[in-house]
Design a protein around this motif. Structure first.
Motif, PDB file in Angstrom:
ATOM      1  N   TRP A  40       0.817  -1.220   0.000  1.00 52.41           N
ATOM      2  CA  TRP A  40       0.000   0.000   0.000  1.00 52.41           C
ATOM      3  C   TRP A  40       0.848   1.267   0.000  1.00 52.41           C
ATOM      4  CZ3 TRP A  40      -5.365  -0.700   0.070  1.00 52.41           C
ATOM      5  CH2 TRP A  40      -5.789  -2.010   0.334  1.00 52.41           C
ATOM      6  N   ARG A  42       0.516   5.412   1.103  1.00 49.24           N
ATOM      7  CA  ARG A  42      -0.296   6.354   1.873  1.00 49.24           C
ATOM      8  C   ARG A  42      -0.532   7.585   1.015  1.00 49.24           C
ATOM      9  NH1 ARG A  42      -3.602   5.591   6.250  1.00 49.24           N
ATOM     10  NH2 ARG A  42      -3.842   7.528   7.421  1.00 49.24           N
ATOM     11  N   ASP A  43      -1.817   7.877   0.747  1.00 44.73           N
ATOM     12  CA  ASP A  43      -2.204   9.029  -0.068  1.00 44.73           C
ATOM     13  C   ASP A  43      -2.957   9.998   0.830  1.00 44.73           C
ATOM     14  OD1 ASP A  43      -2.915  10.805  -2.008  1.00 44.73           O
ATOM     15  OD2 ASP A  43      -4.308   9.486  -3.062  1.00 44.73           O
ATOM     16  N   SER A  45      -4.532  11.090   3.865  1.00 46.01           N
ATOM     17  CA  SER A  45      -5.008  10.413   5.078  1.00 46.01           C
ATOM     18  C   SER A  45      -5.568   9.031   4.783  1.00 46.01           C
ATOM     19  CB  SER A  45      -6.098  11.267   5.751  1.00 46.01           C
ATOM     20  OG  SER A  45      -7.203  11.447   4.864  1.00 46.01           O
ATOM     21  N   LYS A  46      -5.361   8.527   3.562  1.00 46.34           N
ATOM     22  CA  LYS A  46      -5.939   7.251   3.167  1.00 46.34           C
ATOM     23  C   LYS A  46      -4.873   6.318   2.595  1.00 46.34           C
ATOM     24  CE  LYS A  46     -10.448   9.285   1.999  1.00 46.34           C
ATOM     25  NZ  LYS A  46     -11.456   9.459   0.922  1.00 46.34           N
ATOM     26  N   TRP A  47      -5.181   5.017   2.658  1.00 44.76           N
ATOM     27  CA  TRP A  47      -4.335   4.012   2.026  1.00 44.76           C
ATOM     28  C   TRP A  47      -4.849   3.746   0.611  1.00 44.76           C
ATOM     29  CZ3 TRP A  47       0.205   2.886   3.815  1.00 44.76           C
ATOM     30  CH2 TRP A  47       0.460   2.871   5.190  1.00 44.76           C
ATOM     31  N   ALA A  48      -3.917   3.615  -0.327  1.00 45.20           N
ATOM     32  CA  ALA A  48      -4.258   3.265  -1.712  1.00 45.20           C
ATOM     33  C   ALA A  48      -3.434   2.038  -2.106  1.00 45.20           C
ATOM     34  CB  ALA A  48      -3.959   4.419  -2.652  1.00 45.20           C
ATOM     35  N   TYR A  49      -4.080   1.078  -2.743  1.00 45.98           N
ATOM     36  CA  TYR A  49      -3.374  -0.131  -3.172  1.00 45.98           C
ATOM     37  C   TYR A  49      -2.280   0.260  -4.151  1.00 45.98           C
ATOM     38  CZ  TYR A  49      -3.022  -5.192  -3.871  1.00 45.98           C
ATOM     39  OH  TYR A  49      -2.596  -6.487  -3.883  1.00 45.98           O
ATOM     40  N   LYS A  80      -6.608  -3.175   4.779  1.00 44.87           N
ATOM     41  CA  LYS A  80      -5.583  -2.142   4.824  1.00 44.87           C
ATOM     42  C   LYS A  80      -4.755  -2.250   6.105  1.00 44.87           C
ATOM     43  CE  LYS A  80      -8.423   1.171   2.229  1.00 44.87           C
ATOM     44  NZ  LYS A  80      -9.493   0.217   1.914  1.00 44.87           N
ATOM     45  N   ARG A  82      -3.331  -1.344   9.648  1.00 43.58           N
ATOM     46  CA  ARG A  82      -4.110  -0.757  10.740  1.00 43.58           C
ATOM     47  C   ARG A  82      -3.322   0.179  11.650  1.00 43.58           C
ATOM     48  NH1 ARG A  82      -5.975  -6.171  13.418  1.00 43.58           N
ATOM     49  NH2 ARG A  82      -3.819  -6.642  12.806  1.00 43.58           N
ATOM     50  N   ASP A  86       1.841   8.049  10.242  1.00 37.19           N
ATOM     51  CA  ASP A  86       2.276   9.435  10.135  1.00 37.19           C
ATOM     52  C   ASP A  86       3.792   9.472  10.004  1.00 37.19           C
ATOM     53  OD1 ASP A  86       1.764  12.429  10.515  1.00 37.19           O
ATOM     54  OD2 ASP A  86       3.199  11.998  12.126  1.00 37.19           O
TER      55      ASP A  86
END
Length: 226
Positions: A40, A42-43, A45-49, A80, A82, A86
Motif C-alpha cells: 500500500w 499512503r495518499d 489520510s488514506k491508504w491506496a493499493y 488495509k 491498521r 504518520d
C-alpha cells in the motif's frame, strides 16, 4: 377449470423454485480468496493499493508505505494496514542525511483468522527505513524487517519470517488452505482472483432433475387440455 389449472401451474413453479434454492444452498462452498501480503501507498489520510510491486517501486523521501497480511479475493477487498501512519511520528528519531531518503513503513501481520494453521501473527509495527536515493520499497523493507521471503515469481511471501511457509495460497470457505493453482495469476504485490471453480456435479444434476420435473408438469397440463 382454467383457474384451477393456473393455480396448479403456480404451485408447480413455486415447488421448482424452492427445490432449486435448496440445491444452491447445499452446494459446496467455493474458495473465497488468497492468503498473501498486500502492498500500500499512503495518499494523504488514506491508504491506496500500490500500482506496482515493492521490488520496482521507488518511493520519494518522506513517503509512507504499508504491508498487510490477510485473506482477500483481490485488491478491491484487501484489508488495509491498521497501525498509525504518520511520517513525522514514525521517522521522528531518524535524522535526515545527504544522498539518503527516509521511508516510513507500516507492517501489519494481520489477524489470527488470517493466519495459517499453527501460526500466531505478531503485533503490527512501524519502522523508518533510511536507504539510498535510488533504492526500492523492497530495499526499505529489507532494511527494517528481515528475513524476507519471495517466490520464483517475485511474490512477497513473508516479512520478518512470517508466515513461515506458504505463499499466496488459495483459501477455502472453511479457512483451510488449498493447493495453489499451477498457473498462478499472482503479482509481486498480491494475488489476483482465480477464474476456476465452475458449478459442481451435484448442482448440475439437481438443475437437470428440476428441468425434467418441469417438463413433466407441462406435459401433464397439455394432456388434460387435450
Amino acid at each position: 377449470m382454467t383457474r384451477g389449472r393456473a393455480r396448479c401451474g403456480r404451485l408447480v413453479i413455486g415447488a421448482l423454485v424452492a427445490a432449486l434454492l435448496g440445491i444452491l444452498a447445499a452446494a459446496p462452498a467455493q474458495a473465497v480468496g488468497y492468503r498473501y501480503w498486500s502492498f500500500w501507498d499512503r495518499d494523504g489520510s488514506k491508504w491506496a493499493y500500490a500500482p506496482q510491486g515493492p521490488s520496482t517501486a521507488r518511493p520519494d523521501d518522506g513517503a509512507v508505505q504499508g504491508f498487510r497480511f490477510s485473506v482477500s479475493d483481490d485488491s478491491k477487498d484487501s484489508a488495509k494496514p491498521r497501525a498509525a501512519a504518520d511520517f513525522d511520528t514514525i521517522c521522528a528519531k531518524t535524522p535526515a542525511k545527504d544522498d539518503r531518503k527516509r521511508i516510513a513503513l507500516v507492517i501489519d501481520f494481520g489477524t489470527p483468522g488470517d493466519a495459517p494453521g499453527g501460526e500466531t501473527p505478531p503485533k503490527p509495527r512501524t519502522a523508518c527505513a533510511q536507504i539510498a536515493d535510488d533504492a526500492t520499497s523492497a530495499d526499505a523493507l529489507a532494511a527494517v524487517a528481515k528475513p524476507l521471503r519471495y517466490d520464483s515469481n517475485a511474490l512477497l511471501c513473508a516479512i520478518a519470517d512470517y508466515p513461515k511457509s506458504g505463499c499466496g495460497e488459495q483459501v477455502a470457505g472453511n479457512g483451510e488452505s488449498e493447493k495453489k493453482p499451477a498457473e498462478s495469476e499472482s503479482t509481486e504485490s498480491g494475488a489476483k482472483k482465480d477464474d476456476s471453480g465452475g458449478p459442481s456435479v451435484g448442482l448440475i444434476a439437481g438443475v437437470a432433475a428440476i428441468a425434467l420435473l418441469g417438463g413433466a408438469a407441462v406435459w401433464q397440463a397439455r394432456r388434460r387440455r387435450g
